[in-house]
Design a protein around this motif. Sequence first.
Motif, PDB file in Angstrom:
ATOM      1  N   LYS A 142      48.020  56.406  32.588  1.00 30.94           N
ATOM      2  CA  LYS A 142      48.132  54.883  33.168  1.00 30.94           C
ATOM      3  C   LYS A 142      47.356  53.460  33.562  1.00 30.94           C
ATOM      4  O   LYS A 142      46.239  54.046  33.965  1.00 30.94           O
ATOM      5  CB  LYS A 142      48.649  54.960  34.654  1.00 30.94           C
ATOM      6  CG  LYS A 142      48.553  55.169  35.905  1.00 30.94           C
ATOM      7  CD  LYS A 142      48.946  55.010  36.877  1.00 30.94           C
ATOM      8  CE  LYS A 142      48.644  55.299  38.193  1.00 30.94           C
ATOM      9  NZ  LYS A 142      49.770  55.664  38.957  1.00 30.94           N
ATOM     10  N   THR A 143      46.927  52.345  33.808  1.00 32.46           N
ATOM     11  CA  THR A 143      45.680  51.713  34.301  1.00 32.46           C
ATOM     12  C   THR A 143      44.923  51.787  35.417  1.00 32.46           C
ATOM     13  O   THR A 143      46.673  52.035  36.547  1.00 32.46           O
ATOM     14  CB  THR A 143      46.517  50.282  34.301  1.00 32.46           C
ATOM     15  OG1 THR A 143      46.812  49.119  33.000  1.00 32.46           O
ATOM     16  CG2 THR A 143      45.147  48.900  34.355  1.00 32.46           C
ATOM     17  N   ARG A 145      42.386  50.421  37.782  1.00 26.88           N
ATOM     18  CA  ARG A 145      40.944  48.882  37.534  1.00 26.88           C
ATOM     19  C   ARG A 145      41.165  49.067  39.296  1.00 26.88           C
ATOM     20  O   ARG A 145      40.860  48.681  40.470  1.00 26.88           O
ATOM     21  CB  ARG A 145      42.415  47.523  37.536  1.00 26.88           C
ATOM     22  CG  ARG A 145      41.560  46.338  37.382  1.00 26.88           C
ATOM     23  CD  ARG A 145      42.736  44.782  37.115  1.00 26.88           C
ATOM     24  NE  ARG A 145      42.282  43.981  36.634  1.00 26.88           N
ATOM     25  CZ  ARG A 145      41.273  42.964  37.447  1.00 26.88           C
ATOM     26  NH1 ARG A 145      41.348  42.572  38.831  1.00 26.88           N
ATOM     27  NH2 ARG A 145      40.901  41.822  36.624  1.00 26.88           N
ATOM     28  N   ALA A 158      38.174  47.877  33.945  1.00 30.32           N
ATOM     29  CA  ALA A 158      39.869  48.472  34.316  1.00 30.32           C
ATOM     30  C   ALA A 158      39.435  49.781  33.268  1.00 30.32           C
ATOM     31  O   ALA A 158      39.273  49.387  31.560  1.00 30.32           O
ATOM     32  CB  ALA A 158      40.776  47.530  33.880  1.00 30.32           C
ATOM     33  N   HIS A 160      43.085  51.524  30.542  1.00 33.19           N
ATOM     34  CA  HIS A 160      43.920  51.088  29.993  1.00 33.19           C
ATOM     35  C   HIS A 160      44.162  52.596  29.447  1.00 33.19           C
ATOM     36  O   HIS A 160      43.525  53.636  28.747  1.00 33.19           O
ATOM     37  CB  HIS A 160      44.215  50.710  29.593  1.00 33.19           C
ATOM     38  CG  HIS A 160      44.354  49.141  30.251  1.00 33.19           C
ATOM     39  ND1 HIS A 160      44.974  48.713  31.160  1.00 33.19           N
ATOM     40  CD2 HIS A 160      43.276  48.291  30.091  1.00 33.19           C
ATOM     41  CE1 HIS A 160      44.483  47.155  31.106  1.00 33.19           C
ATOM     42  NE2 HIS A 160      43.106  46.743  30.857  1.00 33.19           N
TER      43      HIS A 160
END
Length: 315
Positions: A142-143, A145, A158, A160
Amino acid sequence: MDGFIAAAPERRRTLKSAIGCVGVGLHSGRRASMTLRPAPLDHGIVFRRTDLGIDIPARFDLVFDTRLCTAIALAGQPHARLGTIEHVMAALTACGIDDALIEVDGPEVPILDGSAAPFLFLIDCAGIATTAMPRRVIEVLKTVRVQESDAADAAWAALHPSATPGFEAQLGIDFPSSAIGRQSLAMRVTEAAFRAVLANARTFTLAEDVARLRAAGLALGGSLDNAVVVDGPLVLNPGGLRHPDECVRHKLLDVVGDLGLLGAPLSARFEGHRSGHALNNRLARALMADPTAWRWSDAGLLGEEISSRREPVAA
C-alpha cells in the motif's frame, strides 16, 4: 536477468574477489582508501571502519546524518560514522549485490568522480558470484508517503504498490539556478537502465553555496573533478554536463542508494518531488514501521501467496 530493485536475481549475489581504490572524501577532504570484499551468505552489506575496527551494517535505521550525503553510525557511537555511502550503495544495489564487506580507512567513502560509475567499474573488475541462497524481495502492498512540511510546494516522496514486479521511479526537481531549473525523469530501474541512464550522473552544487558549505565543514574535498558546479545559467566544469538532465539523474541515483539501505530489492513504484537524502530515509523508515504496507516475497514469484510477514527492524 537485470539485477537491481527491478528484476532481481533469483539467488543472492556477492563479489568474486576483492578490489580497492583510493580517493578523497567529498566533505572531509581527507584521503580515503576503500576495499570491496566478498562476504558469506546472508552477511548483507557491511561497512568496516578499518581505522577504528568497527563494523556498521548498511541499514536504513542506522542512518545518522543526511546533510548533503547519507551517513551511518552505530547507536551511541557517532564518532564512528561513515559518510557519503550513497553512490557505492547505488552501484551495489543496481548490480544485485546482497553480501559484501566494504572496508574504509576513515570517516568517508571516496567521492571519486562524484557518480556511481567508478564503483560499477570496481564491481565489474571484481566479478559477481551468484550463490545458492534464494533472494527475497520487499513487496510494497500500500502507498506510504512522507512530506517535508505543509507548504504548497513542499518536498515529498512516496512508495506505491507496483502493477508489475520490479522498481519504477519518477522524480522531479526544481532549483533556482537556470542551469538546472525544473527537471523530471521517469524510468523502470533495471541494472541495464541504471548503467545507461543514472550511473555516470555526478553530484552537483550551486556556486553560491560553496563558501557556506566549507564554512560549515562540508565540501572540503569538492572540486570540479568530482562535482558539477553551476552559477546561474553557467556550468563551471570545463567539460560541461554529461547529460542535459544530469542533475535529476543524480538525484534518482541517490534514491537507489538510499533505498538500498532497506537491505533487499524493492518491488514498488517510487514517486518524489524535490526528495533528498533526508526524505528518502524517512520514507524507508515509514515503510518498515508499517507491517501492513509490505511483505517478503521470493524473487521471481511476486504476487503469489508464498510470502511471510515479519516484524520490521526497529527504526
